[in-house]
Write a protein that holds these residues in place. Structure first.
Motif, mmCIF file in Angstrom:
data_model
loop_
_atom_site.group_PDB
_atom_site.id
_atom_site.type_symbol
_atom_site.label_atom_id
_atom_site.label_comp_id
_atom_site.label_asym_id
_atom_site.label_seq_id
_atom_site.Cartn_x
_atom_site.Cartn_y
_atom_site.Cartn_z
ATOM 1 N N VAL A 102 30.188 45.411 41.617
ATOM 2 C CA VAL A 102 31.157 44.197 41.691
ATOM 3 C C VAL A 102 30.784 42.938 42.228
ATOM 4 C CG1 VAL A 102 33.441 44.224 43.083
ATOM 5 C CG2 VAL A 102 33.159 46.444 41.061
ATOM 6 N N ALA A 103 30.035 43.227 43.705
ATOM 7 C CA ALA A 103 29.988 42.197 44.003
ATOM 8 C C ALA A 103 28.867 41.228 43.464
ATOM 9 C CB ALA A 103 29.153 41.849 45.873
ATOM 10 N N MET A 104 27.969 41.814 42.527
ATOM 11 C CA MET A 104 27.211 40.916 41.934
ATOM 12 C C MET A 104 27.609 40.334 40.771
ATOM 13 S SD MET A 104 23.606 42.535 40.274
ATOM 14 C CE MET A 104 24.793 43.492 38.507
ATOM 15 N N VAL A 105 29.069 40.516 40.472
ATOM 16 C CA VAL A 105 29.489 40.172 38.729
ATOM 17 C C VAL A 105 30.366 39.446 39.876
ATOM 18 C CG1 VAL A 105 30.891 40.779 37.499
ATOM 19 C CG2 VAL A 105 29.302 41.928 37.351
ATOM 20 N N ALA A 106 31.067 39.376 41.098
ATOM 21 C CA ALA A 106 31.488 38.005 41.565
ATOM 22 C C ALA A 106 31.120 36.864 41.850
ATOM 23 C CB ALA A 106 32.549 38.845 42.307
ATOM 24 N N ALA A 107 29.445 37.160 42.402
ATOM 25 C CA ALA A 107 28.281 36.260 42.801
ATOM 26 C C ALA A 107 28.313 35.271 41.288
ATOM 27 C CB ALA A 107 27.871 36.746 43.569
ATOM 28 N N THR A 108 27.843 35.932 40.251
ATOM 29 C CA THR A 108 27.080 35.486 39.285
ATOM 30 C C THR A 108 28.671 34.753 38.723
ATOM 31 O OG1 THR A 108 25.463 38.098 38.713
ATOM 32 C CG2 THR A 108 25.978 36.254 36.926
ATOM 33 N N VAL A 109 29.534 35.697 39.012
ATOM 34 C CA VAL A 109 31.152 34.260 38.070
ATOM 35 C C VAL A 109 30.938 33.149 39.268
ATOM 36 C CG1 VAL A 109 33.637 34.246 38.116
ATOM 37 C CG2 VAL A 109 31.634 36.513 36.998
ATOM 38 N N ALA A 110 30.290 33.610 40.762
ATOM 39 C CA ALA A 110 31.053 32.202 41.622
ATOM 40 C C ALA A 110 30.124 30.837 41.075
ATOM 41 C CB ALA A 110 31.377 32.786 42.773
ATOM 42 N N LEU A 111 28.521 31.654 40.708
ATOM 43 C CA LEU A 111 27.345 30.757 40.547
ATOM 44 C C LEU A 111 27.772 30.093 39.139
ATOM 45 C CD1 LEU A 111 24.565 32.563 41.898
ATOM 46 C CD2 LEU A 111 25.964 30.975 42.766
ATOM 47 N N ALA A 112 28.049 30.705 38.073
ATOM 48 C CA ALA A 112 28.282 29.809 36.761
ATOM 49 C C ALA A 112 28.956 29.084 36.833
ATOM 50 C CB ALA A 112 28.518 30.862 35.898
ATOM 51 N N ARG A 113 30.690 29.261 37.524
ATOM 52 C CA ARG A 113 31.219 28.390 37.162
ATOM 53 C C ARG A 113 30.843 27.239 38.398
ATOM 54 N NH1 ARG A 113 36.765 32.059 38.229
ATOM 55 N NH2 ARG A 113 37.120 32.498 35.999
ATOM 56 N N SER A 114 30.643 27.754 39.419
ATOM 57 C CA SER A 114 29.522 26.132 40.427
ATOM 58 C C SER A 114 28.864 25.177 40.240
ATOM 59 C CB SER A 114 29.122 26.517 41.271
ATOM 60 O OG SER A 114 28.497 25.498 42.151
ATOM 61 N N SER A 115 27.605 25.639 38.334
ATOM 62 C CA SER A 115 26.534 25.095 37.615
ATOM 63 C C SER A 115 27.973 24.195 36.773
ATOM 64 C CB SER A 115 26.321 26.043 37.371
ATOM 65 O OG SER A 115 24.990 26.216 36.766
#
Length: 57
Positions: free
Chosen positions: A33-46
């Motif tokens: 869950v932490a990995m998926v949340a971090a990936t989504v946050a990085l994608a949105r930030s990018s």
């Protein structure tokens, strides 16, 4: 995506599996869950930091 694809291929093609007890499974789920949340946050930030493409230039 490379680790996800490698894991999927190992599971489907090679018949590998992860044998874990209840406590280890809970830790793995929290990490997933932490990995998926971090990936989504990085994608949105990018996506926010990308300059919009100009048409016709």
């Amino acid at each position: 995506m490379e680790p996800v694809v490698a894991s999927a291929l190992g599971f489907m093609v090679l018949g590998e599996y992860l044998a874990a007890d209840r406590d280890a499974t809970a830790v793995l789920l929290v990490a997933l869950v932490a990995m998926v949340a971090a990936t989504v946050a990085l994608a949105r930030s990018s996506a926010r930091n990308e300059a919009p493409a100009s048409i016709g230039s």
